[in-house]
Design an enzyme around this catalytic site. Structure first.
Site, PDB file in Angstrom:
ATOM      1  N   TRP A  36      82.072  29.212  -2.260  1.00 18.21           N
ATOM      2  CA  TRP A  36      80.767  28.588  -2.521  1.00 18.21           C
ATOM      3  C   TRP A  36      80.185  27.887  -1.301  1.00 18.21           C
ATOM      4  O   TRP A  36      79.023  27.501  -1.315  1.00 18.21           O
ATOM      5  CB  TRP A  36      80.880  27.575  -3.670  1.00 18.21           C
ATOM      6  CG  TRP A  36      82.009  26.593  -3.536  1.00 18.21           C
ATOM      7  CD1 TRP A  36      83.210  26.661  -4.194  1.00 18.21           C
ATOM      8  CD2 TRP A  36      82.068  25.427  -2.709  1.00 18.21           C
ATOM      9  NE1 TRP A  36      84.008  25.605  -3.806  1.00 18.21           N
ATOM     10  CE2 TRP A  36      83.333  24.823  -2.901  1.00 18.21           C
ATOM     11  CE3 TRP A  36      81.183  24.816  -1.821  1.00 18.21           C
ATOM     12  CZ2 TRP A  36      83.735  23.661  -2.230  1.00 18.21           C
ATOM     13  CZ3 TRP A  36      81.570  23.651  -1.154  1.00 18.21           C
ATOM     14  CH2 TRP A  36      82.834  23.095  -1.365  1.00 18.21           C
ATOM     15  N   ARG A  79      78.933  38.472   6.011  1.00 16.25           N
ATOM     16  CA  ARG A  79      80.012  38.691   6.984  1.00 16.25           C
ATOM     17  C   ARG A  79      80.984  39.758   6.485  1.00 16.25           C
ATOM     18  O   ARG A  79      81.739  40.343   7.260  1.00 16.25           O
ATOM     19  CB  ARG A  79      80.733  37.355   7.235  1.00 16.25           C
ATOM     20  CG  ARG A  79      81.558  37.330   8.494  1.00 16.25           C
ATOM     21  CD  ARG A  79      81.981  35.931   8.873  1.00 16.25           C
ATOM     22  NE  ARG A  79      83.075  35.440   8.045  1.00 16.25           N
ATOM     23  CZ  ARG A  79      83.626  34.231   8.197  1.00 16.25           C
ATOM     24  NH1 ARG A  79      83.179  33.398   9.120  1.00 16.25           N
ATOM     25  NH2 ARG A  79      84.625  33.844   7.434  1.00 16.25           N
ATOM     26  N   GLU A  82      90.452  35.181   4.910  1.00 16.61           N
ATOM     27  CA  GLU A  82      89.903  34.033   5.638  1.00 16.61           C
ATOM     28  C   GLU A  82      90.143  32.823   4.748  1.00 16.61           C
ATOM     29  O   GLU A  82      89.459  32.643   3.738  1.00 16.61           O
ATOM     30  CB  GLU A  82      88.407  34.227   5.904  1.00 16.61           C
ATOM     31  CG  GLU A  82      88.080  35.408   6.798  1.00 16.61           C
ATOM     32  CD  GLU A  82      88.565  35.235   8.228  1.00 16.61           C
ATOM     33  OE1 GLU A  82      88.878  34.100   8.636  1.00 16.61           O
ATOM     34  OE2 GLU A  82      88.672  36.245   8.937  1.00 16.61           O
ATOM     35  N   CYS A  98      85.287  25.575   6.283  1.00 14.03           N
ATOM     36  CA  CYS A  98      86.679  25.818   6.677  1.00 14.03           C
ATOM     37  C   CYS A  98      86.872  25.423   8.132  1.00 14.03           C
ATOM     38  O   CYS A  98      87.966  25.097   8.558  1.00 14.03           O
ATOM     39  CB  CYS A  98      87.013  27.282   6.476  1.00 14.03           C
ATOM     40  SG  CYS A  98      85.833  28.352   7.276  1.00 14.03           S
ATOM     41  N   SER A 156      81.285  29.395  15.624  1.00 14.04           N
ATOM     42  CA  SER A 156      80.987  30.622  14.879  1.00 14.04           C
ATOM     43  C   SER A 156      79.846  31.415  15.500  1.00 14.04           C
ATOM     44  O   SER A 156      78.829  30.833  15.896  1.00 14.04           O
ATOM     45  CB  SER A 156      80.602  30.272  13.442  1.00 14.04           C
ATOM     46  OG  SER A 156      81.601  29.477  12.860  1.00 14.04           O
TER      47      SER A 156
END
Ligand code: NAP
Length: 481
Positions: A155, A164, A255, A289, A445
């Site tokens: 979420w 992704r 992941e 994360c 990222s």
């Protein structure tokens, strides 16, 4: 400025074989900023989910055989549609996830970039041709799509985690069944619609929402038509799924969770480190994360760093993410907020100096930013993934000790290193036990970079040149020419 309404044509059924299918049972989607119901979406049963698998399986041969250029053009059109409608995507994210508008808009743009990157990668998959060392044969290697890909997303990034996975899978020639998280299905349904509008043939992209993620996913993974799993979520659920994929020896890309350390070395520029900390900790309200979870600061800088960080946190305006004036939105749900409150209370009972730095609205799943000084490594706050706006600060004197504490975790997704210069930063980065290291910056990222973790943070890489290979099988032909 506040933008409230959902798009009038937002689909809320299941996307199966090119049709939006309604279900008898529905799941409410809650706006965490006011706890009101935004919409209701379909509640797929195992039968519905296997219908999606069947549709993906039927669509696979033609999609796999389509010229890469054709697949690339669908992805490119999806990028263009998303880019033209970033505000629509951001609105859905902000409403169902709760995050601040700036984060939602940033995520929408980041998510669209996966379509662009993999539209470019689709036609760049290279095979190989060489002679064996003994020259007794020619070694030809080829890559082909694995088949139907099951994609499960969390979420915290409802758009980016979906694109992704979808973008490399579709670029590779796989067909897909996407299952978004229960809290944030609307963005995923909208992305399914974007891909339809971009020309993805019926059955190539299927989206199912369900209240029974465990039962439904176990049935999907047991189905012989499913060829691979790509999962993003907690390490806890990742291990359950690895157990299920092991039964069929399915390739799995994982992941998983993180517990990112943020190291501030003696020679670091404190202002730069504070600015980096604000991004690394507060992007997405700490629910990432990649969020910096624990801060290890050299003793010579710790007071200045803590004061600067606290002042920056104090300046954040907390309120509904959909209101562009706010810097920090709601947590995704009261349940997730309360998990963090409990951690903070446990830290308080450890005798820690826990400070909430602002007031928050009383209704909704809000949580004030907290800074916790004088934390010992090994505290409840350094050994758990906090997933919210709480920053524990640990002081060190010996650089090796700082690095040792930073590496002392079962997770290894990302580390942040602030050092005197890039050379020192890179030397420390090579010692970090994480798949990614951000040096003198608060975010790493990028769709063009390999995203993924070491240790219990996961298996495989998403994005970059590696991402498409998660959805390709290598085949070797031994040939006498
Ligand atoms: P989660 O509880 O593991 O859920 C992730 C997904 O798995 C959701 O779609 C969920 O569906 C589904 N799920 C839950 N139980 C399942 C089961 N038994 N079988 C199959 N699927 C199941 O994680 P989350 O709370 O959504 O996300 C937070 C976690 O994700 C954090 O640990 C974070 O670090 C990690 N994360 C990692 C990355 C990365 O790239 N490494 C990126 C983002 C987040 P339902 O919601 O419908 O139950």
């Amino acid at each position: 400025m506040t933008i409230e309404a959902l798009p009038a044509d937002l689909p809320t059924g299941l996307l199966v074989g090119g049709e939006w299918v309604s279900t008898d049972r529905r799941i409410p989607v809650v706006n965490p900023a006011d706890l009101g119901v935004l919409a209701e979406v379909g509640d797929a049963t195992v039968t519905d989910a296997l219908g999606a698998v069947a549709a993906a399986s039927d669509a696979f041969p033609a999609w796999a055989a389509a010229p890469a250029r054709q697949r690339a053009e669908v992805l490119r059109r999806a990028f263009e549609i998303m880019t033209a409608e970033l505000d629509v995507c951001a609105r859905l994210i902000a409403l169902e996830n709760g995050k601040a508008w700036r984060d939602a808009l940033g995520e929408a743009a980041y998510a669209a970039e996966f379509f662009r990157w993999f539209s470019e990668e689709a036609s760049r998959v290279e095979g190989g041709f060489r002679y064996s060392p003994s020259r007794d044969k020619t070694i030809i290697t080829d890559h082909r799509p694995v088949g139907v890909a099951y994609l499960i997303t969390p979420w915290n990034f409802p758009a980016a985690m979906a694109t992704r996975k979808l973008a490399p899978a579709l670029a590779a020639g796989c067909t897909t069944v996407l299952k978004p998280a229960g809290e944030t299905p609307l963005t995923a349904l909208w992305i399914g619609q974007v891909l339809e509008r971009a020309g993805a043939p019926a059955g190539v992209v299927n989206v199912i929402t369900t209240s029974q993620s465990g039962t439904v996913s176990e049935a999907v993974l047991a189905d012989p038509r499913v060829a691979t799993l790509s999962f993003t979520g907690s390490t806890y659920v990742g291990k359950i799924l690895l157990d299920q994929t092991a039964r069929r020896v399915l390739p799995s890309s994982m992941e998983l969770g993180g517990n990112a350390p943020f190291l501030v070395m003696e020679g670091a520029d404190v202002d730069r480190a504070v600015a980096g900390a604000m991004v690394a900790k507060m992007r997405n309200g700490g629910a990432a994360c990649t969020a910096a979870n624990r801060f290890y600061v050299h003793e010579s800088l710790s007071d200045r760093f803590a004061s600067g960080f606290e002042a920056a946190l104090r300046a954040l305006k907390v309120g509904p993410g959909i209101d562009q004036a706010n810097d920090l939105g709601a947590m995704v749900s009261v349940k997730e907020r309360d998990k963090i409150v409990e951690l903070v209370e446990r830290a308080g009972s450890e005798g820690l100096d826990v400070r909430a730095v602002s007031e928050v609205p009383s209704a909704g799943a809000f949580l004030a930013p907290h800074i916790v000084r004088g934390v010992q490594h090994g505290s409840v706050l350094t050994s758990n993934e906090i997933f919210g706006p709480v920053a524990p600060l640990v002081t060190f004197s010996d650089p090796d000790e700082g690095i040792r504490m930073a590496n002392d975790s079962e997770y290894g997704l990302i580390s942040y290193v602030f050092a005197k210069d890039a050379g020192e930063g890179l030397a420390i980065a090579r010692r970090m036990e994480s798949g990614m290291v951000a040096i003198n910056r608060g975010v790493a990222s990028d769709p063009a970079a390999p995203f993924g973790g070491m240790k219990e943070s996961g298996l495989g890489r998403e994005g970059g040149f590696a991402g498409i290979h998660e959805f390709l099988e290598t085949q070797y032909f031994a040939v006498d020419l």
